[in-house]
Write a protein that holds these residues in place. Structure first.
Motif, PDB file in Angstrom:
ATOM      1  N   ILE A   1       0.840  -1.207   0.000  1.00  0.00           N
ATOM      2  CA  ILE A   1       0.000   0.000   0.000  1.00  0.00           C
ATOM      3  C   ILE A   1       0.870   1.250   0.000  1.00  0.00           C
ATOM      4  N   TYR A   2       1.959   1.189   0.783  1.00  0.00           N
ATOM      5  CA  TYR A   2       2.857   2.335   0.871  1.00  0.00           C
ATOM      6  C   TYR A   2       3.482   2.621  -0.499  1.00  0.00           C
ATOM      7  N   TYR A   3       3.903   1.570  -1.220  1.00  0.00           N
ATOM      8  CA  TYR A   3       4.469   1.753  -2.559  1.00  0.00           C
ATOM      9  C   TYR A   3       3.428   2.354  -3.508  1.00  0.00           C
ATOM     10  N   LEU A   4       2.197   1.898  -3.384  1.00  0.00           N
ATOM     11  CA  LEU A   4       1.143   2.431  -4.239  1.00  0.00           C
ATOM     12  C   LEU A   4       0.936   3.911  -3.972  1.00  0.00           C
ATOM     13  N   HIS A   5       0.952   4.277  -2.685  1.00  0.00           N
ATOM     14  CA  HIS A   5       0.795   5.687  -2.323  1.00  0.00           C
ATOM     15  C   HIS A   5       1.962   6.502  -2.874  1.00  0.00           C
ATOM     16  N   MET A   6       3.169   5.988  -2.732  1.00  0.00           N
ATOM     17  CA  MET A   6       4.344   6.679  -3.277  1.00  0.00           C
ATOM     18  C   MET A   6       4.211   6.876  -4.783  1.00  0.00           C
ATOM     19  N   SER A   7       3.778   5.829  -5.487  1.00  0.00           N
ATOM     20  CA  SER A   7       3.715   5.888  -6.953  1.00  0.00           C
ATOM     21  C   SER A   7       2.713   6.928  -7.442  1.00  0.00           C
ATOM     22  N   GLN A   8       1.740   7.251  -6.593  1.00  0.00           N
ATOM     23  CA  GLN A   8       0.703   8.213  -6.997  1.00  0.00           C
ATOM     24  C   GLN A   8       1.047   9.649  -6.616  1.00  0.00           C
ATOM     25  N   HIS A   9       2.070   9.824  -5.769  1.00  0.00           N
ATOM     26  CA  HIS A   9       2.344  11.173  -5.269  1.00  0.00           C
ATOM     27  C   HIS A   9       3.767  11.654  -5.468  1.00  0.00           C
ATOM     28  N   MET A  10       4.700  10.776  -5.820  1.00  0.00           N
ATOM     29  CA  MET A  10       6.092  11.209  -5.967  1.00  0.00           C
ATOM     30  C   MET A  10       6.282  12.045  -7.219  1.00  0.00           C
ATOM     31  N   ASN A  11       7.088  13.093  -7.089  1.00  0.00           N
ATOM     32  CA  ASN A  11       7.417  13.937  -8.228  1.00  0.00           C
ATOM     33  C   ASN A  11       8.873  13.779  -8.655  1.00  0.00           C
ATOM     34  N   SER A  12       9.581  12.857  -8.054  1.00  0.00           N
ATOM     35  CA  SER A  12      10.998  12.673  -8.350  1.00  0.00           C
ATOM     36  C   SER A  12      11.277  11.202  -8.647  1.00  0.00           C
ATOM     37  N   GLN A  13      12.539  10.918  -8.993  1.00  0.00           N
ATOM     38  CA  GLN A  13      12.940   9.547  -9.283  1.00  0.00           C
ATOM     39  C   GLN A  13      12.953   8.709  -8.004  1.00  0.00           C
ATOM     40  N   LEU A  14      12.478   7.495  -8.107  1.00  0.00           N
ATOM     41  CA  LEU A  14      12.560   6.566  -6.986  1.00  0.00           C
ATOM     42  C   LEU A  14      13.990   6.029  -6.931  1.00  0.00           C
ATOM     43  N   PRO A  15      14.670   6.186  -5.781  1.00  0.00           N
ATOM     44  CA  PRO A  15      16.048   5.674  -5.683  1.00  0.00           C
ATOM     45  C   PRO A  15      16.115   4.189  -6.020  1.00  0.00           C
ATOM     46  N   ALA A  16      17.231   3.783  -6.656  1.00  0.00           N
ATOM     47  CA  ALA A  16      17.382   2.401  -7.128  1.00  0.00           C
ATOM     48  C   ALA A  16      17.219   1.384  -6.007  1.00  0.00           C
ATOM     49  N   GLY A  17      17.643   1.730  -4.809  1.00  0.00           N
ATOM     50  CA  GLY A  17      17.554   0.800  -3.688  1.00  0.00           C
ATOM     51  C   GLY A  17      16.136   0.384  -3.365  1.00  0.00           C
ATOM     52  N   PHE A  18      15.172   1.213  -3.715  1.00  0.00           N
ATOM     53  CA  PHE A  18      13.778   0.924  -3.388  1.00  0.00           C
ATOM     54  C   PHE A  18      13.176  -0.143  -4.306  1.00  0.00           C
ATOM     55  N   LEU A  19      13.949  -0.616  -5.291  1.00  0.00           N
ATOM     56  CA  LEU A  19      13.476  -1.725  -6.112  1.00  0.00           C
ATOM     57  C   LEU A  19      13.627  -3.064  -5.391  1.00  0.00           C
ATOM     58  N   GLU A  20      14.561  -3.128  -4.465  1.00  0.00           N
ATOM     59  CA  GLU A  20      14.838  -4.396  -3.774  1.00  0.00           C
ATOM     60  C   GLU A  20      13.615  -4.963  -3.054  1.00  0.00           C
ATOM     61  N   PRO A  21      12.857  -4.153  -2.277  1.00  0.00           N
ATOM     62  CA  PRO A  21      11.684  -4.725  -1.593  1.00  0.00           C
ATOM     63  C   PRO A  21      10.588  -5.197  -2.548  1.00  0.00           C
ATOM     64  N   TYR A  22      10.647  -4.752  -3.822  1.00  0.00           N
ATOM     65  CA  TYR A  22       9.633  -5.178  -4.776  1.00  0.00           C
ATOM     66  C   TYR A  22       9.696  -6.686  -5.042  1.00  0.00           C
ATOM     67  N   LEU A  23      10.890  -7.266  -4.968  1.00  0.00           N
ATOM     68  CA  LEU A  23      11.041  -8.679  -5.316  1.00  0.00           C
ATOM     69  C   LEU A  23      10.152  -9.584  -4.458  1.00  0.00           C
ATOM     70  N   PRO A  24      10.209  -9.509  -3.102  1.00  0.00           N
ATOM     71  CA  PRO A  24       9.319 -10.362  -2.306  1.00  0.00           C
ATOM     72  C   PRO A  24       7.846  -9.992  -2.460  1.00  0.00           C
ATOM     73  N   LEU A  25       7.567  -8.713  -2.747  1.00  0.00           N
ATOM     74  CA  LEU A  25       6.166  -8.313  -2.921  1.00  0.00           C
ATOM     75  C   LEU A  25       5.582  -8.932  -4.185  1.00  0.00           C
ATOM     76  N   LEU A  26       6.332  -8.886  -5.291  1.00  0.00           N
ATOM     77  CA  LEU A  26       5.842  -9.464  -6.545  1.00  0.00           C
ATOM     78  C   LEU A  26       5.756 -10.986  -6.472  1.00  0.00           C
ATOM     79  N   GLN A  27       6.591 -11.572  -5.626  1.00  0.00           N
ATOM     80  CA  GLN A  27       6.601 -13.028  -5.488  1.00  0.00           C
ATOM     81  C   GLN A  27       5.672 -13.527  -4.383  1.00  0.00           C
ATOM     82  N   SER A  28       4.957 -12.601  -3.757  1.00  0.00           N
ATOM     83  CA  SER A  28       4.051 -12.980  -2.669  1.00  0.00           C
ATOM     84  C   SER A  28       2.975 -13.940  -3.172  1.00  0.00           C
TER      85      SER A  28
END
Length: 579
Positions: free
Chosen positions: A107-134
């Protein structure tokens, strides 16, 4: 952060309450677990140490992680950048086996994706792996949706997504039984496939077949995104071969009949990309005995302009084959192409004039459609699209292809011919436009009718333009074709008089042509001199000694060169006698 609507405010409040409640519950459970462990005899000697090391530290950490997420939810992502504390909290929550923690991270990632105006730092891709594999469907939906938002808004580097190892779980989600997850994962692939390196990675990872399967989905959203992904992938030469091998051609051809204009557009675009490689033409035409051609001709009349233009472009790629052009003529496609030249859409105009130019490579069949109305409309296009390289090039190519003796009079008498001359004199033309324009005029100028017409015009601006382009050897092809026009006009016999105001420039380019390393430049210079030197005034202005020296330097003199030398010597003798 700006004022939120009631629904968004309530969602944020619900999420805040959930995180606070769960953080408190986790702390309580952990304390109970530590207490139970401490009661065991094997831990008696370490009781005080356990309580000191784990109880306050972990509880504080959980509170800090929850608070970090809450702070960003409440203050927004406009002024406060996400930091390492937030990233660490997301890592823990995303990797948790507890649904509530993983769901909160998604939910937090979804909120970020709807409100961020800048680039998402590369490190924030790491938590996506377990989320997509959930294994939880809701987490798959939320995390894939937020990733789509980040990619579409340009908040993520597309190559980094693949480098972070997220491609494989995204492709795995294509085989989900849930339409929302399939839709999101297709959208991710469609956006990632904009990058050439990503296209190769998707092909190597076996992403083609699942997309073709989803292109036949009964869910229109899934089908649309799947075909959109195929369109972007079809821009790769290697992927086009894989698509054909995996059976994409009949699938894409059948999708041209879809009631969804987006699916028609994507399918047509994919087929157009594949048709750009002639080796695939045979397989494309084999489907249902030219069924593809019939469908594309039908789509040219679509009321959706981008579908109409895409159909023209696909046919244009197929029409590079003379066999296909013959089939199209037999299907009476020409009146439809000419009708599209009246379209209000620039895309349709550009696609239809491109197709017309390609069809003109069969001039014997085009002659029936060459008339004053067609040429008048081409002239109007050139007037309306001055400076547009695509229009200028395609009109010039069309006229050049139709340059046959029986057509010359109607072409030269048309306003289209006047527009070609005016366009050539436009100083803002790019080199490509100039090359096609002057090549077309050179083709027309080889006919006596055109020569007589141009000489009667006595257009000094046009002659000056020809001389200027001939002297500009930085654009070699333009210079050569402009000099060719001058040679053809010189053959008419009265043109030397028109060149006298530009005598120095003419001499300069002829001299440079004679010293050019390419033989074709020598020949055009010698042929031009052969005609011009018959005029005594021109010959008198030519530096004869220098011209003779250049001609005599040629190791292999042609009969024409020798004749020209004799002419210069004889005319020079006459001049000396007169003096």
């Amino acid at each position: 952060m700006g004022r939120l609507c009631e629904r968004c405010a309530q969602l944020i409040q619900d999420f805040t309450n959930l995180v606070r409640k769960f953080a408190s519950r986790v702390a309580e459970l952990f304390k109970e677990c530590v207490a139970m462990l401490s009661e065991c005899c094997c831990f008696n000697s370490k009781r005080s140490k356990l309580g000191h090391l784990y109880d306050p530290v972990l509880l504080s950490y959980e509170k800090q992680a929850a608070q970090e997420l809450l702070n960003h939810m409440e203050t927004g992502f406009y002024d406060v950048p996400v930091g390492n504390e937030t990233l660490e909290a997301l890592r823990i929550m995303a990797s948790s086996e507890t649904f509530e923690l993983q769901n909160s991270a998604a939910i937090y990632y979804l909120h970020m994706s709807q409100h961020m105006n800048s680039q998402l730092p590369a490190g924030f891709l790491e938590p996506y792996l377990p989320l997509l594999q959930s294994s939880e469907l809701e987490i798959q939906q939320l995390s894939s949706l937020s990733l789509v938002h980040f990619l579409l808004e340009g908040n993520l580097n597309k190559e980094l997504v693949v480098q972070a190892g997220l491609l494989e779980p995204i492709l795995d989600l294509l085989e989900s039984g849930d339409a929302a997850v399939q839709c999101n994962s297709c959208a991710c692939i469609m956006t990632l496939a904009i990058s050439e390196s990503n296209r190769e990675a998707i092909g190597n990872a076996g992403g083609i077949l699942p997309l073709l399967t989803l292109a036949k989905s009964y869910d229109p959203r899934v089908q649309q995104n799947a075909v959109g992904a195929i369109l972007n992938l079809s821009r790769s030469e290697r992927i086009k071969s894989i698509l054909c091998r995996e059976g994409a051609l009949p699938v894409l051809t059948m999708l041209l009949q879809s009631a969804d204009s987006e699916i028609q557009y994507y399918s047509c675009g994919s087929l157009g990309n594949i048709a750009a490689s002639p080796e695939h033409h045979k397989a494309m035409l084999a489907i249902g005995d030219k069924f593809l051609l019939r469908m594309l001709v039908s789509l040219m009349s679509s009321s959706v302009q981008k579908v109409s233009s895409q159909a023209c472009l696909c046919l244009n790629n197929l029409a590079s084959s003379g066999e296909v052009r013959d089939h199209l003529f037999s299907m009476d496609v020409m009146p439809l192409i000419l009708s599209l030249l009246h379209s209000s859409s620039k895309d349709v105009l550009q696609a239809s004039i491109t197709l017309l130019s390609t069809m003109s490579h069969s001039p014997e069949q085009m002659n029936a459609f060459l008339n004053e109305e067609m040429l008048r409309h081409l002239a109007l296009l050139m007037q309306a699209e001055k400076g547009n390289t695509v229009f200028i090039v395609q009109v010039a190519c069309t006229i050049q292809n139709l340059c046959h003796a029986e057509n010359i009079e109607v072409i030269v008498q048309s306003p289209c011919f006047e527009e070609l001359l005016l366009s050539l004199m436009d100083c803002d033309n790019e080199e490509e436009s100039l090359q096609y324009l002057v090549s077309c005029i050179a083709e027309l100028a080889q006919y006596e009718y055109t020569q007589e017409h141009l000489i009667k015009k006595r257009d000094k601006a046009f002659i000056k333009c020809l001389v200027r382009h001939s002297a500009f050897l930085e654009h070699q092809e333009v210079a050569f074709q402009a000099a060719t026009v001058i040679k053809h006009l010189s053959h008419a016999g009265e043109f030397a008089v028109e060149l006298k105001p530009f005598m120095n420039d003419v001499q300069a380019y002829l001299m440079s042509f004679l010293t050019h390393p390419e033989m074709r430049f020598h020949k055009i210079a010698i042929a031009t001199l052969h005609f011009l030197c018959k005029d005594l005034d021109f010959l008198k202005a030519v530096p004869q000694s220098q011209m003779k020296e250049l001609l005599e330097q040629k190791h292999q003199q042609t009969e024409e060169t020798e004749e020209l030398l004799r002419l210069i010597i004889n005319q020079a003798d006459k001049l000396n006698l007169n003096e």
